[in-house]
Design a protein around this motif. Structure first.
Motif, PDB file in Angstrom:
ATOM      1  N   ALA A  38       0.852  -1.192   0.000  1.00  9.09           N
ATOM      2  CA  ALA A  38       0.000   0.000   0.000  1.00  9.09           C
ATOM      3  C   ALA A  38       0.884   1.237   0.000  1.00  9.09           C
ATOM      4  CB  ALA A  38      -0.912   0.008   1.234  1.00  9.09           C
ATOM      5  N   ASN A  39       0.370   2.339  -0.532  1.00  6.87           N
ATOM      6  CA  ASN A  39       1.104   3.596  -0.508  1.00  6.87           C
ATOM      7  C   ASN A  39       1.125   4.180   0.902  1.00  6.87           C
ATOM      8  OD1 ASN A  39       1.637   3.366  -3.205  1.00  6.87           O
ATOM      9  ND2 ASN A  39       0.181   4.946  -3.854  1.00  6.87           N
ATOM     10  N   GLY A  40       1.980   5.209   1.072  1.00  7.68           N
ATOM     11  CA  GLY A  40       2.184   5.771   2.393  1.00  7.68           C
ATOM     12  C   GLY A  40       3.119   4.894   3.190  1.00  7.68           C
ATOM     13  N   TYR A  41       3.138   5.094   4.487  1.00  9.34           N
ATOM     14  CA  TYR A  41       3.948   4.266   5.376  1.00  9.34           C
ATOM     15  C   TYR A  41       3.037   3.519   6.320  1.00  9.34           C
ATOM     16  CZ  TYR A  41       7.095   2.896   9.098  1.00  9.34           C
ATOM     17  OH  TYR A  41       7.777   2.167  10.033  1.00  9.34           O
ATOM     18  N   LEU A  42       3.010   2.190   6.191  1.00  8.64           N
ATOM     19  CA  LEU A  42       2.102   1.345   6.959  1.00  8.64           C
ATOM     20  C   LEU A  42       0.677   1.882   6.879  1.00  8.64           C
ATOM     21  CD1 LEU A  42       4.380   0.531  10.027  1.00  8.64           C
ATOM     22  CD2 LEU A  42       3.968  -0.865   7.993  1.00  8.64           C
ATOM     23  N   GLU A  43       0.306   2.250   5.655  1.00  7.23           N
ATOM     24  CA  GLU A  43      -1.064   2.670   5.291  1.00  7.23           C
ATOM     25  C   GLU A  43      -1.473   3.997   5.938  1.00  7.23           C
ATOM     26  OE1 GLU A  43      -3.873  -0.810   4.733  1.00  7.23           O
ATOM     27  OE2 GLU A  43      -2.353  -1.766   6.011  1.00  7.23           O
ATOM     28  N   ARG A  44      -0.505   4.868   6.172  1.00  4.77           N
ATOM     29  CA  ARG A  44      -0.839   6.209   6.646  1.00  4.77           C
ATOM     30  C   ARG A  44      -0.037   7.244   5.870  1.00  4.77           C
ATOM     31  NH1 ARG A  44       2.926   7.740  11.029  1.00  4.77           N
ATOM     32  NH2 ARG A  44       4.327   5.994  11.433  1.00  4.77           N
ATOM     33  N   ASP A  45      -0.544   8.446   5.857  1.00  2.00           N
ATOM     34  CA  ASP A  45       0.131   9.558   5.184  1.00  2.00           C
ATOM     35  C   ASP A  45       1.297   9.970   6.055  1.00  2.00           C
ATOM     36  OD1 ASP A  45       0.966  11.840   3.926  1.00  2.00           O
ATOM     37  OD2 ASP A  45      -0.955  12.890   4.015  1.00  2.00           O
ATOM     38  N   TRP A  46       2.476   9.565   5.663  1.00  2.00           N
ATOM     39  CA  TRP A  46       3.660   9.674   6.517  1.00  2.00           C
ATOM     40  C   TRP A  46       3.972  11.117   6.897  1.00  2.00           C
ATOM     41  CZ3 TRP A  46       6.611   8.475  10.078  1.00  2.00           C
ATOM     42  CH2 TRP A  46       7.956   8.809  10.150  1.00  2.00           C
ATOM     43  N   THR A  47       3.873  12.042   5.949  1.00  2.00           N
ATOM     44  CA  THR A  47       4.217  13.429   6.256  1.00  2.00           C
ATOM     45  C   THR A  47       2.991  14.294   6.537  1.00  2.00           C
ATOM     46  OG1 THR A  47       4.317  13.832   3.867  1.00  2.00           O
ATOM     47  CG2 THR A  47       6.394  13.432   5.009  1.00  2.00           C
ATOM     48  N   GLY A  48       1.799  13.769   6.320  1.00  2.00           N
ATOM     49  CA  GLY A  48       0.589  14.486   6.701  1.00  2.00           C
ATOM     50  C   GLY A  48       0.205  15.646   5.817  1.00  2.00           C
ATOM     51  N   VAL A  49       0.818  15.737   4.622  1.00  2.00           N
ATOM     52  CA  VAL A  49       0.482  16.854   3.731  1.00  2.00           C
ATOM     53  C   VAL A  49      -0.058  16.362   2.396  1.00  2.00           C
ATOM     54  CG1 VAL A  49       2.054  18.507   4.799  1.00  2.00           C
ATOM     55  CG2 VAL A  49       2.901  17.003   2.974  1.00  2.00           C
ATOM     56  N   GLY A  50      -0.476  15.093   2.355  1.00  2.00           N
ATOM     57  CA  GLY A  50      -1.132  14.574   1.171  1.00  2.00           C
ATOM     58  C   GLY A  50      -0.211  14.140   0.045  1.00  2.00           C
ATOM     59  N   SER A  82       2.848  11.875   0.646  1.00  2.00           N
ATOM     60  CA  SER A  82       3.391  10.528   0.849  1.00  2.00           C
ATOM     61  C   SER A  82       2.368   9.433   0.555  1.00  2.00           C
ATOM     62  CB  SER A  82       3.932  10.382   2.268  1.00  2.00           C
ATOM     63  OG  SER A  82       2.973  10.738   3.227  1.00  2.00           O
ATOM     64  N   SER A  83       1.108   9.772   0.497  1.00  3.73           N
ATOM     65  CA  SER A  83       0.087   8.775   0.138  1.00  3.73           C
ATOM     66  C   SER A  83       0.079   8.470  -1.360  1.00  3.73           C
ATOM     67  CB  SER A  83      -1.296   9.266   0.572  1.00  3.73           C
ATOM     68  OG  SER A  83      -1.576  10.538   0.014  1.00  3.73           O
ATOM     69  N   ARG A  84       0.907   9.183  -2.131  1.00  6.73           N
ATOM     70  CA  ARG A  84       0.971   8.933  -3.570  1.00  6.73           C
ATOM     71  C   ARG A  84       1.939   7.813  -3.931  1.00  6.73           C
ATOM     72  NH1 ARG A  84       2.090  15.144  -5.499  1.00  6.73           N
ATOM     73  NH2 ARG A  84       0.390  16.175  -4.343  1.00  6.73           N
ATOM     74  N   PHE A  85       2.798   7.405  -2.992  1.00  7.13           N
ATOM     75  CA  PHE A  85       3.821   6.411  -3.316  1.00  7.13           C
ATOM     76  C   PHE A  85       4.078   5.519  -2.116  1.00  7.13           C
ATOM     77  CE2 PHE A  85       5.958  10.252  -1.823  1.00  7.13           C
ATOM     78  CZ  PHE A  85       6.826   9.771  -0.867  1.00  7.13           C
ATOM     79  N   ASP A  86       4.777   4.422  -2.362  1.00  9.16           N
ATOM     80  CA  ASP A  86       5.090   3.452  -1.316  1.00  9.16           C
ATOM     81  C   ASP A  86       6.360   3.892  -0.603  1.00  9.16           C
ATOM     82  OD1 ASP A  86       6.116   1.071   0.055  1.00  9.16           O
ATOM     83  OD2 ASP A  86       4.536   0.003  -1.018  1.00  9.16           O
ATOM     84  N   PHE A  87       6.208   4.337   0.627  1.00 10.52           N
ATOM     85  CA  PHE A  87       7.324   4.906   1.367  1.00 10.52           C
ATOM     86  C   PHE A  87       8.497   3.941   1.503  1.00 10.52           C
ATOM     87  CE2 PHE A  87       9.537   5.407   5.428  1.00 10.52           C
ATOM     88  CZ  PHE A  87      10.007   6.707   5.316  1.00 10.52           C
TER      89      PHE A  87
END
Length: 602
Positions: free
Chosen positions: A346-358, A360-365
Motif C-alpha cells: 500500500a502507498n504511504g507508510y504502513l497505510e498512513r500519510d507519513w508526512t501528513g500533507v497529502g 506521501s500517500s501517492r507512493f510506497d514509502f
C-alpha cells in the motif's frame, strides 16, 4: 531505514552515552568505528559498558588488518531452529601482530577456528624455537569476551601478507530487537519464514564477522542450505542452487561489491519470483504466492524510484548484482541489492500519510526510502555508527528528491518542510564515537532539512545538482565520516561551511535569526552555538527576496517593510526566527525586549 520513534527502534539497542557526549562531540578524529542504529531521544546517563566498547571501538586487533573476502556457508534448520556453518575470512595484515578480533554473540558456539592458507605462512622457525609453527588446517586458540572473539596465532602475521581462516560455529541465534535479529517465523498459512534484520543488534547475532562499519570486505559469497521446498534470497547475484540429496538444497549468491556486515541477509520462505528489467539492470521480485498479484502491482514503483535516483546520482551502484525487492513480515530494511519490504502493498507508510500533507500517500514509502539506501548507507557507508546521518539524513533527503523529480519542485519543498514536525532537537545528530552509541531519530528529519538548507546556502540549483552527483561519485564504495563530507563540500563550493555543519550536526539547538527593527532599518544576527556561525539567508517578502549575510554580530540594513511584513524564507532554511521589539530602558542600561519567537514560519 525509515522511522523513528517506533519504526527505528528496531535498529539499535538503547545505549546513547550522554556522559561521553561533550568529550566526543568536540570533533573526534576520523578513525574509531562503531555499529548500530537508533533508539529513543530521551537523554540517558548510562556510561558505556565493556561490551559497548568492544563492539564500538576500532582498536588494535581490528585496525591491524584489512578485510578482503567473506565466504559464508550456513545450514538453516527451521524445524529445530538451529543454524550451523562456516565463514572463511580472508584478510591482509596492515601491521605485524599475533592476534585479531572478530565477533560472535556469546550464545552461539564456536566449534573451531582453523588456519587455512597453505601459501602464506611465515618463514620456518629454527628447530630450537619454543613456538609452534603455523601449519595449514591447524586449529587456532581464541578467547571470548562479551561478543568479541580474539583469535591468537602461534607466530607473527606479517604486514602486507594475506591470510585466511575458517570460522566454524553453530547454535540458535537470538530473536531480539523490533525486527527480530534472526527470526524463525511462519508465514500466514503456517509455512516456515526465516529472516534476518540485524542492523541494530549487529551481524554477529547470527554469523561470525568483524562486526563494525569501517572495514568492509571487497566482495562476498553467501551459501545457504535449506529444506528443498523453500527458497533463499540473499544479497548479490544468484549463481545457482544444488540439491544436496539429503532433503536440503544449497542456494549460492555472489556479492561483487563492498558490503557492510549488517546488510548481509537471508530471506527463507515459500517465495514466488517474477522479474523485470530497467535497461540492462535486472530487477527481481519475491513475494508469497498469496500476495503475488498485489506485489506485481505495487513493486512496479521500483522503476520510477530507480530512474529518479539515477537521475541525480548516477547509475544504480550494484549493477552486476542486480536489484531485488523481497517481501518480509516487518516494515523494511536496506539490505544491499536485496531490499526487504513489508509495507502491506500500500502507498504511504504502513497505510498512513507519513508526512501528513497529502504527498506521501501517492507512493510506497518503504520502496522509496529503503531503496534510497542503496546509494547512501550501502554504497556510501558511515565508518562509525555515530555518523549514521550519512545513511539516514541523506536517504530521507532522497525521498524529497524523489518527490521533486516525480511531482515537481513545489511538492518536493512541501514534503521536505513537513518533516519539521518530526524533529525533536533534544540531542545532537552525531553521537559519541567508538562506543557503539545510538544517534537520535533527528538524524533522519533534521538531517534532511539541513541538506535542504545547504542547497539554499549555495543558492544555485545548477551547481547543486552537479555537486550532489560528484559528491556521490567521489565517495561511492567507501566508508566515510562527517569530516570527509564537510571537507568535500568546503573544497567544491569554496565556502567555509564547517561552522554550519557543526551547528546542525554537533549541537542541539537550531540557529536563531534575531531581527531588531528601527525606523526604516532592521538589524540582524545569528544566535548559535558555533561562534563563527555565518550563513546567508533570504529575507523580505515572498515575491521579492534578498540575501543577507548574518554573522553572530549585529549588522543592519535599510528596509521599507514593517515588522509584521518582513519575512524570512523558512521553507528554504531550517532556522528559527525571533523578532525583537524596539529598545527600552532598564535603569541606566539599554536592553532589547524579545517578542515571541516565530519558529519555522512559512
Amino acid at each position: 531505514m525509515p522511522e523513528f520513534a517506533f519504526y527505528e527502534q528496531r535498529k539499535f539497542r538503547v545505549g546513547f552515552l550522554l556522559a561521553l557526549a561533550m568529550l566526543v562531540f568536540a570533533r573526534t578524529p576520523h578513525g574509531n568505528s562503531a555499529a548500530g542504529t537508533i533508539a529513543t531521544d530521551a537523554p540517558q546517563s548510562s556510561t558505556p559498558t565493556h561490551a559497548d566498547i568492544l563492539r564500538g571501538d576500532y582498536g588494535r586487533y581490528r585496525a591491524n588488518n584489512d578485510l578482503l573476502f567473506y565466504d559464508l556457508d550456513i545450514r538453516v534448520d527451521p524445524e529445530k531452529k538451529f543454524i550451523s556453518g562456516r565463514n572463511t575470512i580472508r584478510f591482509k595484515m596492515l601491521r605485524d601482530d599475533t592476534r585479531i578480533q572478530l565477533d560472535l554473540y556469546d550464545n552461539l558456539k564456536v566449534d573451531e577456528i582453523v588456519f587455512t592458507n597453505p601459501k602464506l605462512t611465515v618463514q620456518p622457525l629454527p628447530p630450537s624455537s619454543p613456538k609452534t609453527r603455523l601449519a595449514v588446517n591447524s586449529p587456532l586458540k581464541y578467547e571470548r569476551d562479551s561478543g568479541a572473539v580474539f583469535i591468537d596465532f602461534p607466530e607473527t602475521l606479517k604486514a602486507g601478507r594475506t591470510y585466511s581462516i575458517d570460522f566454524y560455529y553453530s547454535g540458535t541465534p537470538q530473536t531480539i530487537g523490533r525486527f527480530g535479529g534472526f527470526t524463525f517465523g511462519k508465514d500466514p498459512v503456517g509455512r516456515p519464514w526465516v529472516f534476518t534484520a540485524c542492523e541494530g543488534e549487529g551481524a554477529s547475532i547470527w554469523w561470525p564477522n568483524k562486526d563494525q562499519w569501517k572495514d568492509e570486505v571487497e566482495s562476498m559469497k553467501i551459501s545457504v542450505e535449506i529444506p528443498n521446498n523453500l527458497t533463499d534470497v540473499s544479497n548479490g547475484k544468484f549463481i545457482g542452487k544444488t540439491d544436496l540429496h539429503d532433503g536440503y538444497t544449497r542456494w549460492d549468491w555472489l556479492v561483487q561489491y563492498p558490503i557492510n556486515n549488517y546488510d548481509v541477509s537471508l530471506n527463507i520462505g515459500n517465495y514466488a519470483h517474477f522479474a523485470d528489467r530497467l535497461g540492462d539492470l535486472s530487477l527481481d521480485f519475491y513475494a508469497l504466492p498469496e500476495d503475488l498479484e498485489k506485489a506485481k502491482k505495487q513493486f512496479a514503483q521500483a522503476r520510477g524510484m530507480l530512474e529518479a535516483y539515477q537521475h541525480y546520482f548516477g547509475e544504480y551502484p550494484f549493477k552486476k548484482d542486480g536489484y531485488k525487492l523481497i517481501q518480509v513480515p516487518y516494515a523494511g530494511m536496506e539490505h544491499q541489492s536485496a531490499v526487504a519490504y513489508g509495507n502491506h502493498f500500500a502507498n504511504g507508510y504502513l497505510e498512513r500519510d507519513w508526512t501528513g500533507v497529502g504527498i506521501s500517500s501517492r507512493f510506497d514509502f518503504i520502496i522509496i526510502h529503503e531503496s534510497g539506501h542503496e546509494w547512501f548507507g550501502n554504497s556510501i557507508t558511515a565508518a562509525d555508527r555515530s555518523d549514521m546521518w550519512i545513511h539516514e539524513g541523506w536517504t530521507t533527503y532522497l525521498e524529497c528528491l524523489y518527490v521533486e523529480y516525480t511531482y515537481g519542485k513545489a511538492d518536493g519543498l512541501k514534503y521536505t518542510n513537513a518533516l519539521k514536525a518530526k524533529v525533536r532537537n533534544q540531542q545532537p545528530i552525531i553521537a559519541p564515537r567508538g562506543v557503539n552509541a545510538t544517534p537520535p531519530q533527528d538524524m533522519y528529519f533534521k538531517g534532511a532539512l539541513f541538506i535542504n538548507t545547504l542547497r539554499s546556502v549555495l543558492n544555485d540549483d545548477k551547481k547543486w545538482w552537479v555537486l550532489l552527483h560528484e559528491f556521490y561519485q567521489h565517495f561511492k564504495y567507501q566508508t566515510i565520516m562527517t569530516e570527509d563530507v564537510v571537507a568535500y563540500f568546503n573544497q567544491k563550493t569554496g565556502m567555509k561551511l564547517t561552522p554550519i555543519f557543526d551547528q546542525y550536526l554537533r549541537h542541539t539547538a537550531l540557529p536563531v535569526l534575531e531581527l531588531k527593527f528601527g525606523e526604516g532599518t532592521v538589524s540582524y544576527r545569528w544566535q548559535a552555538d558555533e561562534p563563527k556561525f555565518a550563513m546567508p539567508v533570504q529575507v523580505g517578502t515572498k515575491d521579492h527576496w534578498e540575501i543577507i549575510q548574518p554573522t553572530t554580530e549585529w549588522r543592519s540594513m535599510k528596509t521599507e517593510l514593517k515588522r509584521e511584513e518582513f519575512e524570512v524564507a523558512t521553507d528554504l532554511y531550517y532556522v528559527e526566527v525571533r523578532k525583537l521589539v524596539a529598545e527600552y530602558r532598564v535603569g541606566t542600561e539599554r536592553s532589547t525586549k524579545p517578542h515571541e519567537a516565530t519558529r519555522n514560519a512559512d
